[in-house]
Design an enzyme around this catalytic site. Structure first.
Site, PDB file in Angstrom:
ATOM      1  N   ARG A  26       0.857  -1.192   0.000  1.00  0.00           N
ATOM      2  CA  ARG A  26       0.000   0.000   0.000  1.00  0.00           C
ATOM      3  C   ARG A  26       0.892   1.242   0.000  1.00  0.00           C
ATOM      4  O   ARG A  26       1.754   1.378   0.877  1.00  0.00           O
ATOM      5  CB  ARG A  26      -0.895  -0.008   1.254  1.00  0.00           C
ATOM      6  CG  ARG A  26      -1.652   1.276   1.433  1.00  0.00           C
ATOM      7  CD  ARG A  26      -2.554   1.288   2.671  1.00  0.00           C
ATOM      8  NE  ARG A  26      -3.137   2.611   2.766  1.00  0.00           N
ATOM      9  CZ  ARG A  26      -3.036   3.432   3.815  1.00  0.00           C
ATOM     10  NH1 ARG A  26      -2.402   3.067   4.918  1.00  0.00           N
ATOM     11  NH2 ARG A  26      -3.591   4.626   3.770  1.00  0.00           N
TER      12      ARG A  26
ATOM     13  N   HIS B 136      -2.703  11.012   0.912  1.00  0.00           N
ATOM     14  CA  HIS B 136      -2.121  10.773   2.233  1.00  0.00           C
ATOM     15  C   HIS B 136      -1.424  12.075   2.642  1.00  0.00           C
ATOM     16  O   HIS B 136      -0.220  12.122   2.857  1.00  0.00           O
ATOM     17  CB  HIS B 136      -1.167   9.576   2.179  1.00  0.00           C
ATOM     18  CG  HIS B 136      -0.843   8.964   3.514  1.00  0.00           C
ATOM     19  ND1 HIS B 136      -1.016   7.627   3.787  1.00  0.00           N
ATOM     20  CD2 HIS B 136      -0.346   9.502   4.649  1.00  0.00           C
ATOM     21  CE1 HIS B 136      -0.619   7.364   5.028  1.00  0.00           C
ATOM     22  NE2 HIS B 136      -0.204   8.501   5.574  1.00  0.00           N
TER      23      HIS B 136
ATOM     24  N   GLU C 122      -7.043   8.622   6.602  1.00  0.00           N
ATOM     25  CA  GLU C 122      -7.248   9.294   7.891  1.00  0.00           C
ATOM     26  C   GLU C 122      -7.720  10.735   7.753  1.00  0.00           C
ATOM     27  O   GLU C 122      -7.037  11.674   8.197  1.00  0.00           O
ATOM     28  CB  GLU C 122      -5.956   9.250   8.733  1.00  0.00           C
ATOM     29  CG  GLU C 122      -5.418   7.846   8.962  1.00  0.00           C
ATOM     30  CD  GLU C 122      -4.183   7.823   9.857  1.00  0.00           C
ATOM     31  OE1 GLU C 122      -3.720   8.888  10.287  1.00  0.00           O
ATOM     32  OE2 GLU C 122      -3.677   6.720  10.111  1.00  0.00           O
TER      33      GLU C 122
ATOM     34  N   ASN D  20      -6.883   1.966  10.335  1.00  0.00           N
ATOM     35  CA  ASN D  20      -5.543   2.138  10.882  1.00  0.00           C
ATOM     36  C   ASN D  20      -5.668   2.144  12.395  1.00  0.00           C
ATOM     37  O   ASN D  20      -6.326   3.016  12.971  1.00  0.00           O
ATOM     38  CB  ASN D  20      -4.929   3.472  10.431  1.00  0.00           C
ATOM     39  CG  ASN D  20      -4.649   3.503   8.940  1.00  0.00           C
ATOM     40  OD1 ASN D  20      -4.790   2.491   8.250  1.00  0.00           O
ATOM     41  ND2 ASN D  20      -4.240   4.653   8.441  1.00  0.00           N
TER      42      ASN D  20
ATOM     43  N   TYR E  20      -3.616   1.804  16.153  1.00  0.00           N
ATOM     44  CA  TYR E  20      -2.323   1.830  16.842  1.00  0.00           C
ATOM     45  C   TYR E  20      -2.399   1.653  18.352  1.00  0.00           C
ATOM     46  O   TYR E  20      -1.479   1.133  18.955  1.00  0.00           O
ATOM     47  CB  TYR E  20      -1.611   3.166  16.564  1.00  0.00           C
ATOM     48  CG  TYR E  20      -1.076   3.243  15.158  1.00  0.00           C
ATOM     49  CD1 TYR E  20       0.193   2.761  14.850  1.00  0.00           C
ATOM     50  CD2 TYR E  20      -1.847   3.775  14.128  1.00  0.00           C
ATOM     51  CE1 TYR E  20       0.689   2.808  13.561  1.00  0.00           C
ATOM     52  CE2 TYR E  20      -1.358   3.823  12.830  1.00  0.00           C
ATOM     53  CZ  TYR E  20      -0.086   3.331  12.550  1.00  0.00           C
ATOM     54  OH  TYR E  20       0.397   3.373  11.273  1.00  0.00           O
TER      55      TYR E  20
ATOM     56  N   GLU F 278      -3.143  -0.096   8.321  1.00  0.00           N
ATOM     57  CA  GLU F 278      -1.926   0.278   9.055  1.00  0.00           C
ATOM     58  C   GLU F 278      -2.006  -0.271  10.461  1.00  0.00           C
ATOM     59  O   GLU F 278      -3.061  -0.210  11.106  1.00  0.00           O
ATOM     60  CB  GLU F 278      -1.780   1.807   9.199  1.00  0.00           C
ATOM     61  CG  GLU F 278      -1.339   2.517   7.960  1.00  0.00           C
ATOM     62  CD  GLU F 278      -1.194   4.021   8.177  1.00  0.00           C
ATOM     63  OE1 GLU F 278      -0.905   4.458   9.309  1.00  0.00           O
ATOM     64  OE2 GLU F 278      -1.395   4.747   7.188  1.00  0.00           O
TER      65      GLU F 278
HETATM   66  O1  IFM Z   1       3.041   7.657   9.919  1.00  0.00           O
HETATM   67  C1  IFM Z   1       1.687   7.701  10.152  1.00  0.00           C
HETATM   68  C2  IFM Z   1       0.908   7.513   8.864  1.00  0.00           C
HETATM   69  O2  IFM Z   1       1.257   8.455   7.914  1.00  0.00           O
HETATM   70  C3  IFM Z   1      -0.570   7.640   9.133  1.00  0.00           C
HETATM   71  N1  IFM Z   1      -0.991   6.789  10.192  1.00  0.00           N
HETATM   72  C4  IFM Z   1      -0.219   6.803  11.415  1.00  0.00           C
HETATM   73  C5  IFM Z   1       1.258   6.639  11.127  1.00  0.00           C
HETATM   74  C6  IFM Z   1       2.064   6.676  12.430  1.00  0.00           C
HETATM   75  O3  IFM Z   1       1.877   7.890  13.063  1.00  0.00           O
END
Ligand code: IFM
Length: 457
Positions: free
Chosen positions: A78, A122, A167, A298, A300, A359
């Site tokens: 991606r 992006h 995002e 995404n 985290y 992500e």
């Molecule tokens: O690096 C970023 C990415 O560009 C978008 N999502 C989160 C990642 C980590 O912060």
């Protein structure tokens, strides 16, 4: 004995990057300036004065990077396109050299048996469009549709997976409200217009992409933390609800529920709509809820939200012991089970036909022996497996990131790569987590990390 988790044979194992974070070549071969070029060249905006001028020099080293992907056994890659490389002014004249760069990359990926997943936006908006107000200006949504049309015409014969935006909530709230990201605007009315125009541009782009690339799957990528109130106090629960401007403000209109009225009331009280929501025109909400083939998520971190002493100022509580295992170097909580949480929440609430984790990854600066990253990935992939068992149509997983890169306002100090990049020489070296991920792909599975016991939240 540890359980071995098998994934479906068709599971898409991938890695992700983004144009401004890896390419460099910021002003080469006719590329126009982007808002991130402008922002990073402005003193004081990015840690250490770092810029993406060279970044990973992927613009010149892309062949080597495709070899790296091959060595990992990746099924998919991606990446995003730099809009200003293709349309230096954001609309109008096409820079053929820019299109050729991506076309060559796509050909090399296909030849290597790696499926390209393209993200159109992006975050690196052409500066020429920013000069007209950027995403706060409705015309930018029109320009995005033109850009989507140009690139899907040029690449749509070979690219079968398209992601319109990455995002949009980050662009909205960090780019136009608190200004820590490009373009650095700090204005709530502009931020809510930005959100609307990003969503609208998605709605306008999807039918164009479908027309130009009839067999393609088209979707959008949204970021989602596993957020929970710190307690059942009214203040904590309300703070948690308000924090959903990061999620429901985007998911709800995309899935036909319109803008959530409770969040609208919050924003109204904060002065977001001085002339009402007059930027929402007839037909917009219908365009935004265009059916898509998948949603990209995404994920985290978990965020436990606790109301501050003074009113309802958002605060993140740190419920686990403060160890490097539990918190990455970004201070983001490593909470694999939250990925199961967000997958369940999104699937059972919005019922997207398919989900990709577009992500997931961790910031740790250990050069090569990065066992903390491996442990992070292992617990998150175990959560993916539990989601599959629960019947959630999770089709693939993209680790963030293929390689260390420019981490926005943090410059190069946060490293997310499964490949180490020496930013002096450009040299790439696979980290232990990369070797481990290659084995996961080869075996199509991994040893489980057990879900947390007892009450999970
Ligand atoms: O690096 C970023 C990415 O560009 C978008 N999502 C989160 C990642 C980590 O912060």
């Amino acid at each position: 004995m540890t359980e071995f988790l098998h994934f479906p044979p068709s599971f898409t194992w991938g890695a992700a990057t983004a144009s401004y974070q890896i390419e460099g070549g910021w002003n080469e071969d006719g590329k126009g300036e982007s808002v991130w070029d402008r922002f990073s060249h402005t003193p004081g905006k990015v840690f250490n004065g770092d810029t993406g001028d060279v970044a990973c020099d992927h613009y010149h080293r892309w062949r080597e990077d495709v070899e790296l992907m091959k060595s990992l056994g990746l099924k998919a890659y991606r990446f995003s396109l730099s809009w200003a490389r293709i349309l230096p002014q954001g609309r109008g004249e096409v820079n053929q050299a820019g299109l050729n760069f991506y076309s060559n990359l796509v050909d090399a990926l296909l030849e290597a048996g790696i499926t390209p997943f393209i993200t159109l936006f992006h975050w690196d908006l052409p500066q020429a469009l920013q000069d007209e107000g950027g995403w706060a200006n409705r015309n930018t949504a029109l320009a995005f549709a033109e850009y989507a049309d140009v690139v899907s015409k040029a690449l749509g014969d070979r690219v079968k997976h398209w992601i319109t935006h990455n995002e949009p909530s980050v662009v909205t709230w960090l780019g136009y409200l608190n200004g820590i990201h490009a373009p650095g605007v700090q204005d709530l009315p502009s931020a809510v217009k930005t959100a609307h125009h990003l969503l609208l541009s998605h709605g306008w782009a999807v039918p164009l992409i479908r027309h130009n690339s009839p067999q393609a799957e088209v979707g959008i990528t949204l970021n989602i933390n596993w957020t929970v109130p710190g307690s059942n106090s009214r203040a904590d629960r309300d703070l948690h609800r308000q924090g959903e401007v990061w999620t429901r403000w985007f998911f709800d209109p995309l899935y036909g529920f319109g803008y959530p009225s409770d969040l609208q009331a919050d924003l109204q009280a904060r002065g977001a709509f001085p002339t009402g929501m007059d930027f929402v025109q007839a037909g917009d909400m219908h365009a935004i809820q265009v059916p898509t083939d998948f949603v990209g998520l995404n994920y985290y971190q978990r965020q436990v939200m606790r109301a501050g002493e003074e009113g309802n100022e958002p605060q993140t509580a740190f419920p686990q012991e403060k160890t490097p295992q539990n918190y990455t170097e970004f201070n983001w909580e490593n909470y694999g089970h939250g990925l199961f949480g967000v997958l369940s929440r999104v699937y059972f609430h919005y019922l997207p036909p398919k989900i990709y984790v577009t992500e997931n990854g961790a910031s740790y600066s250990a050069p090569l022996h990065d066992e903390l990253r491996t442990a992070y990935l292992q617990s998150h992939l175990s959560a993916c497996q539990r989601a599959l068992q629960a019947g959630i149509p999770l089709e693939g997983y993209f680790v963030w990131s293929l390689m260390d890169n420019f981490e926005w306002a943090e410059g190069y100090r946060q490293r997310f790569g499964i490949t180490w990049v020496n930013f002096e020489t450009g040299e790439r070296t696979l980290k232990d987590s990369g070797k481990w991920y290659a084995e996961v792909i080869r075996r199509n599975g991994l040893e489980a990390t057990p879900a947390p016991q007892g009450a999970i939240r």
